[in-house]
Design a protein around this motif. Structure first.
Motif, PDB file in Angstrom:
ATOM      1  N   ALA A 357       0.839  -1.283   0.226  1.00 46.74           N
ATOM      2  CA  ALA A 357      -0.316   0.270  -0.282  1.00 46.74           C
ATOM      3  C   ALA A 357       0.715   1.122  -0.158  1.00 46.74           C
ATOM      4  CB  ALA A 357      -1.084   0.201   1.442  1.00 46.74           C
ATOM      5  N   GLN A 358       1.989   1.269   0.581  1.00 44.10           N
ATOM      6  CA  GLN A 358       3.093   2.463   0.736  1.00 44.10           C
ATOM      7  C   GLN A 358       3.546   2.473  -0.460  1.00 44.10           C
ATOM      8  OE1 GLN A 358       4.847   1.453   4.217  1.00 44.10           O
ATOM      9  NE2 GLN A 358       4.441   2.378   5.787  1.00 44.10           N
ATOM     10  N   ALA A 359       3.644   1.131  -1.051  1.00 44.13           N
ATOM     11  CA  ALA A 359       4.206   2.327  -1.954  1.00 44.13           C
ATOM     12  C   ALA A 359       3.662   2.039  -3.900  1.00 44.13           C
ATOM     13  CB  ALA A 359       5.265   0.280  -2.623  1.00 44.13           C
ATOM     14  N   ILE A 391      -7.204  -0.920   6.715  1.00 42.18           N
ATOM     15  CA  ILE A 391      -7.766  -0.617   8.242  1.00 42.18           C
ATOM     16  C   ILE A 391      -9.252  -1.759   8.214  1.00 42.18           C
ATOM     17  CG2 ILE A 391      -7.294   1.472   7.528  1.00 42.18           C
ATOM     18  CD1 ILE A 391      -9.481   2.480   6.646  1.00 42.18           C
ATOM     19  N   GLU A 392      -9.980  -2.323   7.569  1.00 38.71           N
ATOM     20  CA  GLU A 392     -10.794  -2.639   7.857  1.00 38.71           C
ATOM     21  C   GLU A 392     -10.356  -3.907   8.583  1.00 38.71           C
ATOM     22  OE1 GLU A 392     -14.853  -5.402   5.477  1.00 38.71           O
ATOM     23  OE2 GLU A 392     -13.390  -4.448   4.535  1.00 38.71           O
ATOM     24  N   GLN A 393      -9.255  -4.153   7.939  1.00 39.65           N
ATOM     25  CA  GLN A 393      -8.747  -5.867   8.714  1.00 39.65           C
ATOM     26  C   GLN A 393      -8.392  -5.655  10.596  1.00 39.65           C
ATOM     27  OE1 GLN A 393      -7.412  -9.487   7.682  1.00 39.65           O
ATOM     28  NE2 GLN A 393      -9.229  -8.880   6.238  1.00 39.65           N
ATOM     29  N   ASP A 394      -7.763  -4.534  10.017  1.00 38.45           N
ATOM     30  CA  ASP A 394      -6.464  -3.775  11.542  1.00 38.45           C
ATOM     31  C   ASP A 394      -6.298  -2.836  12.155  1.00 38.45           C
ATOM     32  OD1 ASP A 394      -5.600  -4.091  13.646  1.00 38.45           O
ATOM     33  OD2 ASP A 394      -4.080  -5.795  13.465  1.00 38.45           O
ATOM     34  N   PRO A 395      -7.757  -1.792  12.081  1.00 39.31           N
ATOM     35  CA  PRO A 395      -7.488  -0.258  12.037  1.00 39.31           C
ATOM     36  C   PRO A 395      -6.493   0.142  13.027  1.00 39.31           C
ATOM     37  CG  PRO A 395      -9.086  -1.301  13.417  1.00 39.31           C
ATOM     38  CD  PRO A 395      -8.593  -2.357  12.549  1.00 39.31           C
ATOM     39  N   GLY A 396      -6.193  -0.836  14.213  1.00 38.65           N
ATOM     40  CA  GLY A 396      -4.886   0.902  15.014  1.00 38.65           C
ATOM     41  C   GLY A 396      -3.409  -0.072  14.476  1.00 38.65           C
ATOM     42  N   ARG A 397      -3.341  -1.356  13.779  1.00 38.00           N
ATOM     43  CA  ARG A 397      -2.284  -1.602  13.256  1.00 38.00           C
ATOM     44  C   ARG A 397      -1.723  -1.113  11.845  1.00 38.00           C
ATOM     45  NH1 ARG A 397      -0.928  -7.797  11.733  1.00 38.00           N
ATOM     46  NH2 ARG A 397      -1.375  -7.866  14.025  1.00 38.00           N
ATOM     47  N   HIS A 398      -2.609  -0.310  11.275  1.00 36.58           N
ATOM     48  CA  HIS A 398      -2.746  -0.537   9.706  1.00 36.58           C
ATOM     49  C   HIS A 398      -2.695   0.877   9.036  1.00 36.58           C
ATOM     50  CE1 HIS A 398      -3.488  -4.643   8.610  1.00 36.58           C
ATOM     51  NE2 HIS A 398      -1.878  -4.654   8.955  1.00 36.58           N
ATOM     52  N   ALA A 399      -3.888   1.934  10.275  1.00 44.15           N
ATOM     53  CA  ALA A 399      -4.095   3.131   9.999  1.00 44.15           C
ATOM     54  C   ALA A 399      -2.702   4.197  10.304  1.00 44.15           C
ATOM     55  CB  ALA A 399      -5.632   3.730  10.266  1.00 44.15           C
ATOM     56  N   PRO A 400      -2.283   4.025  10.982  1.00 47.70           N
ATOM     57  CA  PRO A 400      -1.086   5.505  11.150  1.00 47.70           C
ATOM     58  C   PRO A 400      -0.618   5.425  10.530  1.00 47.70           C
ATOM     59  CG  PRO A 400      -1.865   3.912  13.646  1.00 47.70           C
ATOM     60  CD  PRO A 400      -2.785   3.272  12.804  1.00 47.70           C
ATOM     61  N   PRO A 401       0.486   4.036  10.166  1.00 50.73           N
ATOM     62  CA  PRO A 401       1.618   3.821   9.241  1.00 50.73           C
ATOM     63  C   PRO A 401       1.526   4.218   8.325  1.00 50.73           C
ATOM     64  CG  PRO A 401       0.806   1.418   9.855  1.00 50.73           C
ATOM     65  CD  PRO A 401       0.194   2.600  10.459  1.00 50.73           C
ATOM     66  N   LEU A 402      -0.311   4.668   7.256  1.00 46.23           N
ATOM     67  CA  LEU A 402      -0.435   4.931   6.181  1.00 46.23           C
ATOM     68  C   LEU A 402      -1.463   6.545   6.066  1.00 46.23           C
ATOM     69  CD1 LEU A 402      -2.510   1.319   4.420  1.00 46.23           C
ATOM     70  CD2 LEU A 402      -0.146   3.226   4.000  1.00 46.23           C
ATOM     71  N   ALA A 403      -1.466   7.663   7.051  1.00 48.36           N
ATOM     72  CA  ALA A 403      -1.284   8.544   7.538  1.00 48.36           C
ATOM     73  C   ALA A 403      -1.253   9.589   6.838  1.00 48.36           C
ATOM     74  CB  ALA A 403      -1.980   8.849   8.875  1.00 48.36           C
ATOM     75  N   SER A 404       0.176   9.748   7.007  1.00 47.93           N
ATOM     76  CA  SER A 404       1.200  10.483   6.044  1.00 47.93           C
ATOM     77  C   SER A 404       0.454  10.341   4.879  1.00 47.93           C
ATOM     78  CB  SER A 404       2.146  10.911   6.765  1.00 47.93           C
ATOM     79  OG  SER A 404       2.441  11.442   8.215  1.00 47.93           O
ATOM     80  N   ALA A 405       0.605   9.110   3.987  1.00 50.08           N
ATOM     81  CA  ALA A 405       0.402   9.160   2.188  1.00 50.08           C
ATOM     82  C   ALA A 405      -0.928   9.196   1.629  1.00 50.08           C
ATOM     83  CB  ALA A 405       1.131   7.152   2.283  1.00 50.08           C
ATOM     84  N   VAL A 406      -1.774   9.169   2.669  1.00 53.74           N
ATOM     85  CA  VAL A 406      -3.798   9.179   2.482  1.00 53.74           C
ATOM     86  C   VAL A 406      -3.612  11.226   2.410  1.00 53.74           C
ATOM     87  CG1 VAL A 406      -5.608   9.731   3.076  1.00 53.74           C
ATOM     88  CG2 VAL A 406      -4.643   7.819   3.405  1.00 53.74           C
ATOM     89  N   VAL A 407      -2.739  11.841   3.596  1.00 54.92           N
ATOM     90  CA  VAL A 407      -2.874  13.338   3.146  1.00 54.92           C
ATOM     91  C   VAL A 407      -2.115  14.140   2.072  1.00 54.92           C
ATOM     92  CG1 VAL A 407      -1.842  15.058   4.428  1.00 54.92           C
ATOM     93  CG2 VAL A 407      -2.485  13.796   6.230  1.00 54.92           C
ATOM     94  N   GLU A 408      -1.149  12.753   1.476  1.00 61.17           N
ATOM     95  CA  GLU A 408      -0.572  13.498   0.469  1.00 61.17           C
ATOM     96  C   GLU A 408      -1.603  13.285  -0.940  1.00 61.17           C
ATOM     97  OE1 GLU A 408       4.114  12.811   2.442  1.00 61.17           O
ATOM     98  OE2 GLU A 408       3.599  11.673   0.702  1.00 61.17           O
ATOM     99  N   ALA A 409      -1.581  12.387  -0.774  1.00 63.33           N
ATOM    100  CA  ALA A 409      -2.628  11.499  -2.121  1.00 63.33           C
ATOM    101  C   ALA A 409      -4.072  12.556  -1.719  1.00 63.33           C
ATOM    102  CB  ALA A 409      -3.099   9.932  -1.565  1.00 63.33           C
ATOM    103  N   LEU A 410      -4.796  12.913  -0.637  1.00 65.12           N
ATOM    104  CA  LEU A 410      -5.576  14.213  -1.168  1.00 65.12           C
ATOM    105  C   LEU A 410      -5.333  15.319  -1.260  1.00 65.12           C
ATOM    106  CD1 LEU A 410      -7.870  12.686   2.924  1.00 65.12           C
ATOM    107  CD2 LEU A 410      -7.898  12.941   0.660  1.00 65.12           C
TER     108      LEU A 410
END
Length: 508
Positions: A357-359, A391-410
């Protein structure tokens, strides 16, 4: 008084260039000018000037800069013999009550919109785009520090490229190829990997009788793409090359139209067979269905948003990326089904999915920087879908490390924020407690690209205030019609417009 932001920031008054002070003071003025006649909250000003590292007492520093800016405005008014432009403090923030027509950035946007419309004749639209592009003096907000200034620069560069392509299409359709050759010769050197510019320049060269030079350009751009990206030219550029070889150039396409070049006439001697590649529809399984539509309780338009593509090129790796992302989604979905009878701790999550996802988000950012808009959108759509599964599978594990990438994509999609970046990232890192991840996922997964930025926090507030909807915690709970209406309302309130159709906010 005239303010110029399309280059080094300048303020002119009575034919004289005024001293704008330090870069930080210029950043404060720019943050107000970009939103002229609209309130800018003190927190937003601080975030635009210092990003996430403000001084110990940012309000005191801002008050000092604002006081100096008021003196600058009075100085400009004295030179012009006019009343000073008001800089007022209101309950929603500071408002610079400045006529947007005095700012080159706002005139540029207005003229680009005029040139991109369909109500005027082609000559009028070409003239508007010529005037808009003539305002460009260099890198916008040159020398101003900070992430916000960089975002403004990136947004304006994209609009400039869009405007150049549309202008060149109009000029060719009007029978003025010499102007296109003159203008694009330098611009393709600035953006060497943007294929639509090369396509238009090659067509213009051939039309002016410089066919050999046009063919040489194809060889050069092919080498650049191979060296820089490891890809071949896209189908439109390849088709044009073949058409030039066979002296079978189709007429120019009207600006805004979508057309695929006709295949060239066959040669007497067949060419050697190219390396076989399976077609996209044979190699890629069907894309997983998007969020099922919900009947909107409030929508500005009865028709779903369209996604026309202004840039028509593709990467040979696009199909493979789509296949990879789809396979990941299938694997994750299977894991959920197989583990549905077990406890949450027993669910087997692909440990490499987060890296993928990060890639994908990183690919989208890189393609966007290279001007490969179509590929950037495809990558961010794939990334958003995988982000939703994670984030549906494991929100606590996966949402935080992807937050910055989501902000940049937005941000690249035209969705920014009026709150500090660290707060926005914190909200995106908590999908179980805030609606931000779900709404962000839908915006990105649908590939929406807004002409002018809209605040995500305003979109969320408008959505939650709509009657008959609940605050969503998953993309499946987001009503697309209500979301479109929330974006339209946010855009109108920010930019002082009266748009009613969501599609008018989108970049074609």
């Amino acid at each position: 008084m005239e303010l110029r932001l399309l280059g080094e920031m300048q303020v002119w008054s009575a034919g004289r260039l005024l001293d704008l002070g330090t870069p930080r003071q210029q950043a404060v003025l720019a943050a107000l000018v970009v939103d002229a006649r609209r309130p800018v909250a003190i927190q937003t000003l601080a975030a635009r000037v210092w990003d996430d590292a403000p001084p110990t007492d940012p309000r005191a520093v801002l008050y000092s800069h604002l006081s100096r800016i008021r003196r600058l405005l009075r100085q400009a008014a004295d030179s012009d013999g006019e009343e000073a432009v008001p800089l007022e403090r209101r309950h929603a923030g500071y408002v610079l009550d400045l006529d947007p027509e005095r700012v080159d950035l706002h005139r540029f946007r207005r003229l680009v919109d005029l040139g991109g419309g369909q109500r005027q004749d082609e000559a009028t639209r070409a003239a508007a785009l010529t005037e808009a592009l003539g305002m460009w003096r260099g890198t916008p907000l040159a020398g101003l520090p900070g992430e916000w200034a960089a975002q403004v620069r990136d947004s304006l560069r994209r609009r400039r490229l869009d405007a150049v392509v549309r202008w060149a299409q109009l000029e060719l359709h009007l029978g003025r190829p010499n102007e296109v050759v003159t203008a694009l010769a330098d611009l393709v050197a600035e953006y060497p990997l943007v294929e639509p510019l090369e396509t238009l320049l090659m067509r213009a060269l051939y039309t002016t009788g410089r066919g050999a030079e046009a063919l040489d350009r194809y060889s050069a751009v092919r080498r650049r793409l191979a060296d820089g990206l490891g890809t071949e030219p896209g189908p439109e550029l390849r088709a044009l090359h073949q058409a030039l070889l066979h002296d079978d150039l189709p007429p120019p396409v009207p600006a805004g139209a979508v057309r695929t070049l006709a295949p060239p006439r066959p040669r007497s001697t067949p060419p050697p067979p190219a390396r076989a590649e399976p077609p996209d529809d044979a190699t890629s399984p069907a894309t997983p269905p998007a969020t099922p539509p919900v009947t909107p309780s409030r929508t500005p338009s009865g028709t779903p948003p369209r996604h026309p593509r202004r840039w028509r090129w593709r990467s040979r790796t696009a199909g493979r990326r789509a296949l990879l992302a789809t396979a990941i989604v299938v694997v994750l979905s299977a894991a959920v089904l197989l583990g549905s009878s077990a406890s949450d701790d027993d669910v087997d999550v692909d440990p490499t999915a987060l890296d993928r996802a990060q890639a994908l988000f990183a690919d989208a950012a890189r393609y966007d920087r290279d001007g490969r808009t179509r590929e950037a959108r495809a990558a961010v759509v794939d990334a958003a879908r995988l982000y939703g599964e994670l984030i549906e599978q494991d929100p606590g594990r996966h949402a935080p490390p992807l937050a910055s990438a989501v902000v940049e994509a937005l941000i690249r999609a035209g969705v920014d924020s009026s709150v500090p970046g660290n707060a926005l990232r914190e909200w995106l890192a908590n999908p179980a407690f805030t609606p931000y991840p779900a709404i962000a996922q839908v915006i990105l997964a649908r590939g929406w690209q807004l002409r002018d930025p809209v605040f995500l926090d305003v979109i969320v507030a408008n959505y939650e205030q709509a009657p008959g909807v609940a605050s969503p915690r998953a993309a499946a709970d987001v009503d697309p019609g209500v979301l479109r209406a929330a974006i339209v309302e946010g855009s109108n309130s920010r930019h002082g417009t009266r748009v009613t159709e969501f599609e008018r906010l989108l970049v074609p």
